[in-house]
Design a protein around this motif. Structure first.
Motif, mmCIF file in Angstrom:
data_model
loop_
_atom_site.group_PDB
_atom_site.id
_atom_site.type_symbol
_atom_site.label_atom_id
_atom_site.label_comp_id
_atom_site.label_asym_id
_atom_site.label_seq_id
_atom_site.Cartn_x
_atom_site.Cartn_y
_atom_site.Cartn_z
ATOM 1 N N HIS A 271 2.454 -4.862 7.957
ATOM 2 C CA HIS A 271 3.801 -4.767 8.527
ATOM 3 C C HIS A 271 4.676 -3.871 7.668
ATOM 4 N N GLU A 272 5.728 -3.379 8.266
ATOM 5 C CA GLU A 272 6.710 -2.617 7.503
ATOM 6 C C GLU A 272 7.424 -3.569 6.553
ATOM 7 N N ILE B 245 4.093 -7.438 14.060
ATOM 8 C CA ILE B 245 3.087 -7.488 13.006
ATOM 9 C C ILE B 245 1.757 -6.963 13.526
ATOM 10 N N ASP B 246 1.045 -6.213 12.691
ATOM 11 C CA ASP B 246 -0.337 -5.855 12.990
ATOM 12 C C ASP B 246 -1.224 -6.998 12.493
ATOM 13 N N VAL B 247 -1.954 -7.611 13.401
ATOM 14 C CA VAL B 247 -2.819 -8.746 13.086
ATOM 15 C C VAL B 247 -4.268 -8.275 13.082
ATOM 16 N N SER C 85 0.819 -1.205 0.000
ATOM 17 C CA SER C 85 0.000 0.000 0.000
ATOM 18 C C SER C 85 0.858 1.263 0.000
ATOM 19 N N SER C 86 2.148 1.113 0.275
ATOM 20 C CA SER C 86 3.129 2.180 0.123
ATOM 21 C C SER C 86 4.488 1.503 0.023
ATOM 22 N N PRO C 87 5.534 2.219 -0.416
ATOM 23 C CA PRO C 87 6.845 1.567 -0.526
ATOM 24 C C PRO C 87 7.340 0.953 0.782
ATOM 25 N N ALA C 88 6.883 1.495 1.916
ATOM 26 C CA ALA C 88 7.383 1.021 3.203
ATOM 27 C C ALA C 88 6.445 0.046 3.898
#
Length: 365
Positions: free
Chosen positions: A292-293, A300-302, A273-276
């Motif tokens: 996640h980054e 991690i965002d679950v 959703s973005s480069p990072a």
């Protein structure tokens, strides 16, 4: 007409509300049923009834039953449409409210979220207990003794609706304290906090809360347009405490530590959703799984709607919910205008106050 678009733009079109009438308001409900939670990964969904839309080649269909189906973008995973058969056999269509960017105001009228549906499926009231409108009896907790059972458990199961993605979490341990991560917008507003503070120079392990993990709500534009809905719910869990199930032959499966680089194909579908930032979703049912980054996958965002805690949808014997702030609340109207943008802001304002306990039992007044 209502203009709708997912995050990547793979699904972009105009749709017609089912009953466009200028003189009346448009009332919307939040649905908390098991099917909605497990097909999206969120704790609730919301749809606007519409006339039959155009189904583009970028939409993938998942049939939740013989009479109901969900349509999501095959590129970014955003849920866009739902259809279900009425008692008379007619197909009833809905569009996810989070993908509506603008409408003809004189056709839609004022839009309001006014009610909850299927809260009983959550067992604990789910996110409805922090959004106090509608029937308070439907947001009351169903005490059945499962909370004590869940509090003693050492493993928390999670799965999407179709079962393609299955994993479990373990309780915080020594490995949970190894990663480092900057503070999230949930606890420190990015638009109001200095970068020197956000960098978490003291290396606080903010995601560990005793035997629980921190969890919270997010209304950023990216989450809204990659899910399709107004409120994303994340739990912050170290990758060392996530064990994903992979097939091992035709009938068996094994649980292995989550490793994005070595995971077999066909389990998770990724979208940057973005480069990072990389997001994972189920390519079969469209459920949001992880955030996640891209270069740092240690915390991690679950997606909390996947969790199958015996004490209820909020899994509060495993998660400590941050109630002081809704993440990226400033973006609730970003990229949208008109009555749906206003309705979203009112909804999130109610959530923000409700999580702080200031609107408890308002529905009883």
């Amino acid at each position: 007409m209502a203009h709708v678009s997912c995050f990547c733009g793979g699904v972009t079109q105009n749709v017609r509300p089912k009953n466009p009438i200028a003189s009346n308001n448009t009332a919307l409900s939040l649905c908390h049923c098991n099917t909605c939670r497990h097909t999206t990964g969120l704790l609730c969904t919301s749809y606007l009834p519409i006339q039959e839309p155009e189904i583009s080649t970028n939409l993938r269909i998942f049939r939740t039953s013989g009479k109901s189906a969900r349509y999501f973008c095959r590129i970014c995973g955003c849920h866009v449409f739902r259809t279900q058969e009425s008692n008379g056999g007619e197909a009833e269509w809905g569009v996810a409210t989070g993908v509506i960017s603008r409408t003809d105001d004189d056709v839609i009228g004022e839009v309001k979220f006014i009610d909850h549906r299927h809260v009983s499926d959550t067992k604990d009231g789910g996110i409805a207990k922090w959004i106090p409108f509608g029937d308070k009896e439907r947001v009351s907790k169903e005490a059945d003794g499962s909370e004590n059972e869940s509090a003693q458990s050492t493993s928390l199961e999670a799965a999407c609706a179709c079962g393609t993605v299955r994993f479990h979490l373990t309780r915080p341990d020594a490995a949970s304290l190894v990663p480092r991560r900057n503070y999230p917008d949930l606890t420190h507003s990015y638009c109001e906090t200095a970068a020197s503070i956000l960098s978490n120079v003291s290396d606080e392990k903010w995601w560990v809360r005793g035997r629980k993990y921190l969890a919270g709500t997010c209304t950023c534009q990216s989450c809204r347009l990659t899910s399709g809905f107004e409120i994303q719910t994340w739990a912050f869990v170290p990758r060392a405490n996530i064990f994903i199930q992979i097939p091992d032959g035709e009938t068996a499966a094994v649980n292995i530590p989550l490793d994005f680089d070595s995971l077999p194909s066909g389990i998770l579908q990724s979208y940057k959703s973005s480069p990072a930032v990389t997001r994972e979703f189920c390519g079969t049912c469209g459920a949001t799984i992880f955030w996640h980054e891209t270069e740092d996958t240690e915390v991690i965002d679950v997606s909390a709607g996947l969790l199958r805690g015996s004490d209820g949808a909020c899994a509060e014997s495993w998660l400590e919910w941050w109630k002081d702030r809704v993440s990226f609340v400033e973006e609730v109207q970003s990229g949208r205008n008109g009555p749906f943008a206003n309705a979203a802001k009112n909804l999130i304002d109610t959530l923000s106050i409700g999580m702080k306990g200031e609107l408890v039992n308002q529905s009883a007044k």
